[in-house]
Write a protein that holds these residues in place. Structure first.
Motif, PDB file in Angstrom:
ATOM      1  N   MET A   1      11.851  -9.222   0.699  1.00  0.00           N
ATOM      2  CA  MET A   1      11.433 -10.262  -0.210  1.00  0.00           C
ATOM      3  C   MET A   1      10.001 -10.004  -0.647  1.00  0.00           C
ATOM      4  O   MET A   1       9.208  -9.468   0.104  1.00  0.00           O
ATOM      5  CB  MET A   1      11.499 -11.626   0.468  1.00  0.00           C
ATOM      6  N   ILE A   2       9.684 -10.428  -1.826  1.00  0.00           N
ATOM      7  CA  ILE A   2       8.323 -10.255  -2.315  1.00  0.00           C
ATOM      8  C   ILE A   2       7.498 -11.496  -2.017  1.00  0.00           C
ATOM      9  O   ILE A   2       8.029 -12.564  -1.781  1.00  0.00           O
ATOM     10  CB  ILE A   2       8.308  -9.917  -3.817  1.00  0.00           C
ATOM     11  N   CYS A   3       6.208 -11.319  -2.052  1.00  0.00           N
ATOM     12  CA  CYS A   3       5.287 -12.397  -1.689  1.00  0.00           C
ATOM     13  C   CYS A   3       5.447 -13.631  -2.569  1.00  0.00           C
ATOM     14  O   CYS A   3       5.243 -14.741  -2.117  1.00  0.00           O
ATOM     15  CB  CYS A   3       3.852 -11.884  -1.760  1.00  0.00           C
ATOM     16  N   SER A   4       5.830 -13.438  -3.828  1.00  0.00           N
ATOM     17  CA  SER A   4       5.930 -14.591  -4.722  1.00  0.00           C
ATOM     18  C   SER A   4       6.980 -15.584  -4.254  1.00  0.00           C
ATOM     19  O   SER A   4       6.978 -16.733  -4.665  1.00  0.00           O
ATOM     20  CB  SER A   4       6.221 -14.135  -6.157  1.00  0.00           C
ATOM     21  N   ASN A   5       7.885 -15.158  -3.364  1.00  0.00           N
ATOM     22  CA  ASN A   5       8.846 -16.090  -2.789  1.00  0.00           C
ATOM     23  C   ASN A   5       8.168 -17.039  -1.805  1.00  0.00           C
ATOM     24  O   ASN A   5       8.686 -18.110  -1.523  1.00  0.00           O
ATOM     25  CB  ASN A   5       9.971 -15.343  -2.067  1.00  0.00           C
ATOM     26  N   TYR A   6       7.022 -16.628  -1.283  1.00  0.00           N
ATOM     27  CA  TYR A   6       6.321 -17.421  -0.279  1.00  0.00           C
ATOM     28  C   TYR A   6       5.069 -18.091  -0.813  1.00  0.00           C
ATOM     29  O   TYR A   6       4.714 -19.180  -0.397  1.00  0.00           O
ATOM     30  CB  TYR A   6       5.937 -16.544   0.918  1.00  0.00           C
ATOM     31  N   VAL A   7       4.381 -17.415  -1.715  1.00  0.00           N
ATOM     32  CA  VAL A   7       3.130 -17.918  -2.266  1.00  0.00           C
ATOM     33  C   VAL A   7       3.247 -17.934  -3.781  1.00  0.00           C
ATOM     34  O   VAL A   7       3.463 -16.898  -4.405  1.00  0.00           O
ATOM     35  CB  VAL A   7       1.931 -17.027  -1.862  1.00  0.00           C
ATOM     36  N   LYS A   8       3.103 -19.096  -4.353  1.00  0.00           N
ATOM     37  CA  LYS A   8       3.161 -19.198  -5.801  1.00  0.00           C
ATOM     38  C   LYS A   8       2.082 -18.314  -6.415  1.00  0.00           C
ATOM     39  O   LYS A   8       0.916 -18.410  -6.054  1.00  0.00           O
ATOM     40  CB  LYS A   8       2.960 -20.644  -6.238  1.00  0.00           C
ATOM     41  N   GLY A   9       2.465 -17.442  -7.287  1.00  0.00           N
ATOM     42  CA  GLY A   9       1.517 -16.521  -7.909  1.00  0.00           C
ATOM     43  C   GLY A   9       1.487 -15.158  -7.256  1.00  0.00           C
ATOM     44  O   GLY A   9       0.793 -14.270  -7.723  1.00  0.00           O
ATOM     45  N   GLY A  10       2.209 -14.965  -6.150  1.00  0.00           N
ATOM     46  CA  GLY A  10       2.277 -13.662  -5.503  1.00  0.00           C
ATOM     47  C   GLY A  10       1.015 -13.286  -4.741  1.00  0.00           C
ATOM     48  O   GLY A  10       0.159 -14.124  -4.445  1.00  0.00           O
ATOM     49  N   TYR A  11       0.917 -11.997  -4.444  1.00  0.00           N
ATOM     50  CA  TYR A  11      -0.189 -11.488  -3.637  1.00  0.00           C
ATOM     51  C   TYR A  11      -1.560 -11.864  -4.190  1.00  0.00           C
ATOM     52  O   TYR A  11      -2.480 -12.196  -3.452  1.00  0.00           O
ATOM     53  CB  TYR A  11      -0.123  -9.966  -3.531  1.00  0.00           C
ATOM     54  N   ASP A  12      -1.718 -11.781  -5.504  1.00  0.00           N
ATOM     55  CA  ASP A  12      -3.028 -12.026  -6.093  1.00  0.00           C
ATOM     56  C   ASP A  12      -3.483 -13.472  -5.948  1.00  0.00           C
ATOM     57  O   ASP A  12      -4.658 -13.777  -6.108  1.00  0.00           O
ATOM     58  CB  ASP A  12      -3.032 -11.615  -7.565  1.00  0.00           C
ATOM     59  N   ALA A  13      -2.552 -14.386  -5.660  1.00  0.00           N
ATOM     60  CA  ALA A  13      -2.915 -15.795  -5.489  1.00  0.00           C
ATOM     61  C   ALA A  13      -3.379 -16.117  -4.070  1.00  0.00           C
ATOM     62  O   ALA A  13      -3.839 -17.225  -3.808  1.00  0.00           O
ATOM     63  CB  ALA A  13      -1.733 -16.691  -5.856  1.00  0.00           C
ATOM     64  N   LEU A  14      -3.273 -15.144  -3.168  1.00  0.00           N
ATOM     65  CA  LEU A  14      -3.704 -15.383  -1.789  1.00  0.00           C
ATOM     66  C   LEU A  14      -5.210 -15.574  -1.722  1.00  0.00           C
ATOM     67  O   LEU A  14      -5.974 -14.944  -2.448  1.00  0.00           O
ATOM     68  CB  LEU A  14      -3.302 -14.216  -0.892  1.00  0.00           C
ATOM     69  N   LYS A  15      -5.628 -16.440  -0.829  1.00  0.00           N
ATOM     70  CA  LYS A  15      -7.042 -16.679  -0.556  1.00  0.00           C
ATOM     71  C   LYS A  15      -7.318 -16.200   0.860  1.00  0.00           C
ATOM     72  O   LYS A  15      -6.642 -16.618   1.814  1.00  0.00           O
ATOM     73  CB  LYS A  15      -7.388 -18.172  -0.663  1.00  0.00           C
ATOM     74  N   LEU A  16      -8.274 -15.323   0.996  1.00  0.00           N
ATOM     75  CA  LEU A  16      -8.641 -14.788   2.307  1.00  0.00           C
ATOM     76  C   LEU A  16     -10.042 -15.281   2.648  1.00  0.00           C
ATOM     77  O   LEU A  16     -11.006 -14.983   1.935  1.00  0.00           O
ATOM     78  CB  LEU A  16      -8.615 -13.264   2.294  1.00  0.00           C
ATOM     79  N   ASP A  17     -10.160 -16.040   3.701  1.00  0.00           N
ATOM     80  CA  ASP A  17     -11.460 -16.469   4.210  1.00  0.00           C
ATOM     81  C   ASP A  17     -11.796 -15.583   5.401  1.00  0.00           C
ATOM     82  O   ASP A  17     -11.083 -15.592   6.405  1.00  0.00           O
ATOM     83  CB  ASP A  17     -11.427 -17.939   4.629  1.00  0.00           C
ATOM     84  N   VAL A  18     -12.862 -14.819   5.251  1.00  0.00           N
ATOM     85  CA  VAL A  18     -13.247 -13.841   6.264  1.00  0.00           C
ATOM     86  C   VAL A  18     -14.571 -14.272   6.883  1.00  0.00           C
ATOM     87  O   VAL A  18     -15.586 -14.376   6.189  1.00  0.00           O
ATOM     88  CB  VAL A  18     -13.367 -12.431   5.655  1.00  0.00           C
ATOM     89  N   LEU A  19     -14.547 -14.530   8.174  1.00  0.00           N
ATOM     90  CA  LEU A  19     -15.747 -14.876   8.931  1.00  0.00           C
ATOM     91  C   LEU A  19     -16.172 -13.639   9.707  1.00  0.00           C
ATOM     92  O   LEU A  19     -15.375 -13.078  10.462  1.00  0.00           O
ATOM     93  CB  LEU A  19     -15.453 -16.033   9.890  1.00  0.00           C
ATOM     94  N   LEU A  20     -17.409 -13.195   9.478  1.00  0.00           N
ATOM     95  CA  LEU A  20     -17.941 -12.017  10.162  1.00  0.00           C
ATOM     96  C   LEU A  20     -19.098 -12.427  11.048  1.00  0.00           C
ATOM     97  O   LEU A  20     -20.080 -13.014  10.573  1.00  0.00           O
ATOM     98  CB  LEU A  20     -18.421 -10.975   9.148  1.00  0.00           C
ATOM     99  N   ALA A  21     -18.997 -12.136  12.328  1.00  0.00           N
ATOM    100  CA  ALA A  21     -20.093 -12.346  13.275  1.00  0.00           C
ATOM    101  C   ALA A  21     -20.780 -10.996  13.443  1.00  0.00           C
ATOM    102  O   ALA A  21     -20.208 -10.061  14.004  1.00  0.00           O
ATOM    103  CB  ALA A  21     -19.567 -12.883  14.597  1.00  0.00           C
ATOM    104  N   ILE A  22     -21.989 -10.895  12.925  1.00  0.00           N
ATOM    105  CA  ILE A  22     -22.696  -9.622  12.865  1.00  0.00           C
ATOM    106  C   ILE A  22     -24.135  -9.823  13.344  1.00  0.00           C
ATOM    107  O   ILE A  22     -24.731 -10.875  13.097  1.00  0.00           O
ATOM    108  CB  ILE A  22     -22.653  -9.057  11.418  1.00  0.00           C
ATOM    109  N   PRO A  23     -24.700  -8.830  14.042  1.00  0.00           N
ATOM    110  CA  PRO A  23     -26.087  -8.971  14.476  1.00  0.00           C
ATOM    111  C   PRO A  23     -27.001  -9.254  13.285  1.00  0.00           C
ATOM    112  O   PRO A  23     -26.871  -8.625  12.228  1.00  0.00           O
ATOM    113  CB  PRO A  23     -26.399  -7.611  15.113  1.00  0.00           C
ATOM    114  N   PRO A  24     -27.923 -10.210  13.432  1.00  0.00           N
ATOM    115  CA  PRO A  24     -28.778 -10.627  12.309  1.00  0.00           C
ATOM    116  C   PRO A  24     -29.491  -9.482  11.591  1.00  0.00           C
ATOM    117  O   PRO A  24     -29.576  -9.485  10.369  1.00  0.00           O
ATOM    118  CB  PRO A  24     -29.780 -11.581  12.954  1.00  0.00           C
ATOM    119  N   LYS A  25     -29.958  -8.486  12.330  1.00  0.00           N
ATOM    120  CA  LYS A  25     -30.732  -7.426  11.673  1.00  0.00           C
ATOM    121  C   LYS A  25     -29.873  -6.545  10.771  1.00  0.00           C
ATOM    122  O   LYS A  25     -30.399  -5.777   9.982  1.00  0.00           O
ATOM    123  CB  LYS A  25     -31.512  -6.596  12.697  1.00  0.00           C
TER     124      LYS A  25
END
Length: 82
Positions: A1-25
Motif C-alpha cells: 500500500m502507498i502512504c496516501s492510504n494512511y496520510v492524506k496527501g501522501g509522503y510529502d504531507a508528513l510532518k517530522l518533528d526532530v528533537l536533537l540533544a547536542i553539546p552546546p559548543k
C-alpha cells in the motif's frame, strides 16, 4: 500500500518533528539543511536542546576539516505526524 492510504496527501504531507540533544559548543555549527537530507520525504522541523556527549575519538582527520579529536554524540527523537 502507498502512504496516501494512511496520510492524506501522501509522503510529502508528513510532518517530522526532530528533537536533537547536542553539546552546546556544537549547536551553532550544525547545518540543519544537511541533517534534513537524511529524511527522504516530509516537512522536517528541528528543535535543539543542550545534551549529547563529547568523547575523544583518538584521531583528527585534516581532510575532513577536523580541528581536534572530538567525537560528538547527538541524541535524536523523531515524531512523525501529518
Amino acid at each position: 500500500m502507498i502512504c496516501s492510504n494512511y496520510v492524506k496527501g501522501g509522503y510529502d504531507a508528513l510532518k517530522l518533528d526532530v528533537l536533537l540533544a547536542i553539546p552546546p559548543k556544537y549547536q551553532e555549527g550544525l547545518d540543519l539543511d544537511e541533517v534534513a537530507q537524511v529524511f527522504p520525504y516530509g516537512d522536517v522541523r528541528f528543535e535543539l536542546q543542550d545534551g549529547g556527549m563529547i568523547a575523544p575519538s583518538g584521531i583528527a582527520i585534516d581532510k575532513l576539516g577536523d580541528t581536534n579529536d572530538d567525537m560528538v554524540i547527538v541524541c535524536a527523537s523523531v515524531t512523525v505526524g501529518h
